[in-house]
Design an enzyme around this catalytic site. Structure first.
Site, mmCIF file in Angstrom:
data_model
loop_
_atom_site.group_PDB
_atom_site.id
_atom_site.type_symbol
_atom_site.label_atom_id
_atom_site.label_comp_id
_atom_site.label_asym_id
_atom_site.label_seq_id
_atom_site.Cartn_x
_atom_site.Cartn_y
_atom_site.Cartn_z
ATOM 1 N N GLY A 26 -2.107 -19.192 30.797
ATOM 2 C CA GLY A 26 -0.658 -19.099 30.935
ATOM 3 C C GLY A 26 -0.263 -19.192 32.387
ATOM 4 N N SER A 27 1.019 -18.973 32.664
ATOM 5 C CA SER A 27 1.547 -19.185 34.014
ATOM 6 C C SER A 27 0.913 -18.278 35.049
ATOM 7 C CB SER A 27 3.061 -18.979 34.007
ATOM 8 O OG SER A 27 3.388 -17.679 33.500
ATOM 9 N N GLU A 29 -2.065 -17.296 35.272
ATOM 10 C CA GLU A 29 -3.472 -17.629 35.531
ATOM 11 C C GLU A 29 -3.635 -18.994 36.197
ATOM 12 O OE1 GLU A 29 -2.545 -14.881 33.072
ATOM 13 O OE2 GLU A 29 -2.699 -16.753 31.943
ATOM 14 N N GLU A 48 -5.622 -15.094 21.647
ATOM 15 C CA GLU A 48 -6.454 -14.342 22.586
ATOM 16 C C GLU A 48 -7.544 -13.518 21.912
ATOM 17 O OE1 GLU A 48 -3.180 -14.675 22.864
ATOM 18 O OE2 GLU A 48 -2.602 -14.989 24.950
ATOM 19 N N HIS A 71 -3.825 -13.863 29.115
ATOM 20 C CA HIS A 71 -2.525 -14.160 29.722
ATOM 21 C C HIS A 71 -1.638 -12.926 29.753
ATOM 22 C CE1 HIS A 71 1.063 -16.027 31.005
ATOM 23 N NE2 HIS A 71 1.628 -16.172 29.822
ATOM 24 N N HIS A 278 -16.793 6.078 6.537
ATOM 25 C CA HIS A 278 -15.613 5.283 6.192
ATOM 26 C C HIS A 278 -14.709 6.025 5.212
ATOM 27 C CE1 HIS A 278 -13.924 1.176 4.614
ATOM 28 N NE2 HIS A 278 -13.084 1.783 5.418
ATOM 29 N N GLY A 397 -14.732 -2.544 12.381
ATOM 30 C CA GLY A 397 -13.812 -2.738 11.280
ATOM 31 C C GLY A 397 -12.558 -3.533 11.541
#
Length: 535
Positions: A26-27, A29, A48, A71, A278, A397
């Site tokens: 993105g801008s 980076e 991402e 980003h 769980h 999970g």
């Protein structure tokens, strides 16, 4: 010529072997990509969380930390489910997120991250935004060492976008030897107890595989003639499942787990959280008369254990010393594990039939990635793994991990990976198929489509909630979806077509072929999890 932050970081990435970069740019980076080096590979993820999971697969395949570019605040937010998995599964990642220019931060700018070093916590080992641009290379070097020090895991650095062009000093490479061993007296006491016990058992956690300690674990089990179990919800294997001492996989339910371990007077847990549950019940963690010892490299695991004795240690040196200390036992070996009966083809295409036929076709050196919660127990029972590093799944999970994890794992050494997915799991990160095609990742994706989140429905029924809203999906054309990304795909919903489809997807494809998806519409399942219990 002035050395910039970017120059120093590129050199650091080369020195640490992190020349494959996973991300979604993105801008904030853009300046990081100025004069992008020819010897670097950028692996684009279309979301991402997929970028983080692909980086994790690559790290697990290479044994080195992987570099991830996110980003700004939004990208970190998108990625946090995968960061959570990487943290719980101890995957070393160096995650860098873009930040707005330092001169704008006081003005709460567009895309700016407030308190960026707090955002990904507690699911990173460390998080920083360097105080000065000149500190960025040194902070990244320190973070790399933190990521690779046991227990390994992800780290996070926020870099303002105007830092990359500022002056900075290069960082010289450093070596950290991180293996350490428990107190010799503690190991000697454990060895003495193992010599006098009647029925020992080992519980193998993901740490055994993570620390490449499988040979040492096998040597200890054979010297003790101990029964061997895999810890509940483990993201790895860690012991050859065809070994005569292997007993199976512990369930993540306290009462069931205690029942499995009740025959043993001493249980030694190796590299496992003790224990991962769980489903809640009121049972104690172990039956009376079962004594627990716990070996793990994470000092944070030891204090909260409800029972037993903990030895904080890395596993390979500790297991080698422990094996040398204990006497070779002549006790009766544990009974052979009961094997499920092979399934014969009927009118329905069942998961058990698919897994039996997959087992016949799966080479011993093939890495298997799994994210099919409804059928994990069936897979464990019918597809034994004997290869160190040969099984990967999520031990935490958060869904959407398996498909991109398989892509990154295949890119690590360009050997074909087989990835077994549920339809619900696949839809969390299906866009990673695009990356697999673009990089010709040698992955076979097998989608077991039962029409929804059957595992959630099964848990609901067990606590009296039926129907469970939001658990039906159905009618997704995975072959068409795969084709839209350029991925070859086949479909089958009848037993008569299964052998041909698996031969094409598994047997006939080599490491030089690209990705392939096999969509299997399975029936005869209600999302069976663990075994029935009353609570």
């Amino acid at each position: 010529m002035t050395t910039t932050v970017l120059d120093a970081v590129v050199r650091l990435l080369r020195d640490t072997g992190m020349t494959t970069v996973f991300g979604n740019p993105g801008s904030t980076e853009l300046r990081m990509f100025r004069n992008w080096p020819d010897d670097f590979t950028y692996v684009l993820g279309l979301q991402e969380s997929s970028a983080v999971a692909m980086a994790a697969g690559h790290a697990l395949g290479t044994g080195r930390a992987a570099f991830v570019s996110l980003h700004s605040a939004g990208g970190v937010g998108h990625a946090l489910g995968a960061v959570f998995n990487a943290h719980r599964d101890r995957v070393p990642l160096v995650i860098v997120a873009g930040q707005q220019a330092r001169s704008l931060l006081q003005l709460r700018p567009f895309l700016g991250a407030d308190e960026p070093d707090q955002f990904p916590r507690p699911y990173v080992k460390s998080a920083r935004q360097p105080a000065r641009a000149a500190d960025v290379p040194a902070v990244l070097a320190e973070m790399h060492r933190i990521a690779m020090t046991p227990p390994r895991g992800p780290v996070f650095v926020s870099v303002p976008e105007d830092d990359w062009d500022q002056a900075a000093e290069p960082v010289e490479p450093r070596t950290v030897h991180s293996g350490y061993t428990a107190d010799p007296d503690a190991l000697a006491a454990l060895a003495a107890r193992l010599d006098t016990c009647a029925r020992p058992a080992l519980v193998i956690g993901p740490g055994v595989d993570d620390e490449a300690a499988l040979p040492e674990a096998v040597a200890l089990a054979e010297r003790l003639r101990a029964a061997v179990w895999i810890s509940p919800m483990s993201g790895r294997s860690g012991f050859p499942e065809s070994h005569p001492y292997f007993q199976g996989f512990l369930p993540p339910v306290a009462g069931q787990l205690a029942t499995r371990l009740e025959p043993y007077d001493v249980v030694v847990s190796l590299g496992a959280p003790v224990f991962t549950y769980h489903v809640a019940d009121d049972s104690p963690p172990l039956a009376p008369g079962t004594e627990l010892f716990h070996l793990d490299c994470d000092p944070a695991q030891a204090p909260w254990l409800p029972t037993g004795t903990s030895l904080v240690t890395t596993l390979r040196p500790a297991l080698a010393q422990l094996t040398a200390l204990v006497r070779r036992s002549d006790r009766e070996p544990p009974p052979a594990r009961r094997q499920p009966a092979p399934v014969t083809a009927g009118e329905d295409l069942t998961p058990e039939l698919v897994l039996d036929q997959l087992h016949r076709r799966l080479p011993r050196d093939r890495v298997l990635v799994e994210e099919t919660p409804s059928h994990r127990d069936a897979l464990h029972a019918r597809v034994p793994i004997n290869l160190s590093g040969g099984f990967l799944t999520t031990g935490s999970g958060a869904l959407g991990w398996g498909l991109p994890l398989a892509v990154g794992r295949a890119l690590a050494d360009r050997r074909r990976v087989v990835c077994v997915l549920g339809d619900g799991s696949a839809l969390y990160s299906v866009q990673a198929l695009w990356t697999a095609v673009r990089h010709r990742a040698p992955v076979t994706f097998i989608v077991l489509d039962n029409g929804g989140y059957a595992a959630v429905g099964a848990l609901g029924r067990r606590i009296g909630i039926t129907p469970v809203p939001g658990t039906d999906i159905g009618d997704i054309d995975f072959t068409g979806l795969a084709a839209s990304f350029g991925c070859q795909a086949d479909y089958a919903d009848r037993p008569a077509d299964l052998a041909r489809a698996l031969d094409r997807a598994v047997t006939s494809l080599g490491d030089d072929d690209g990705p392939h998806l096999l969509h299997l519409r399975v029936t005869g399942t209600e999302g069976v999890l663990y075994e029935p219990w009353t609570g």
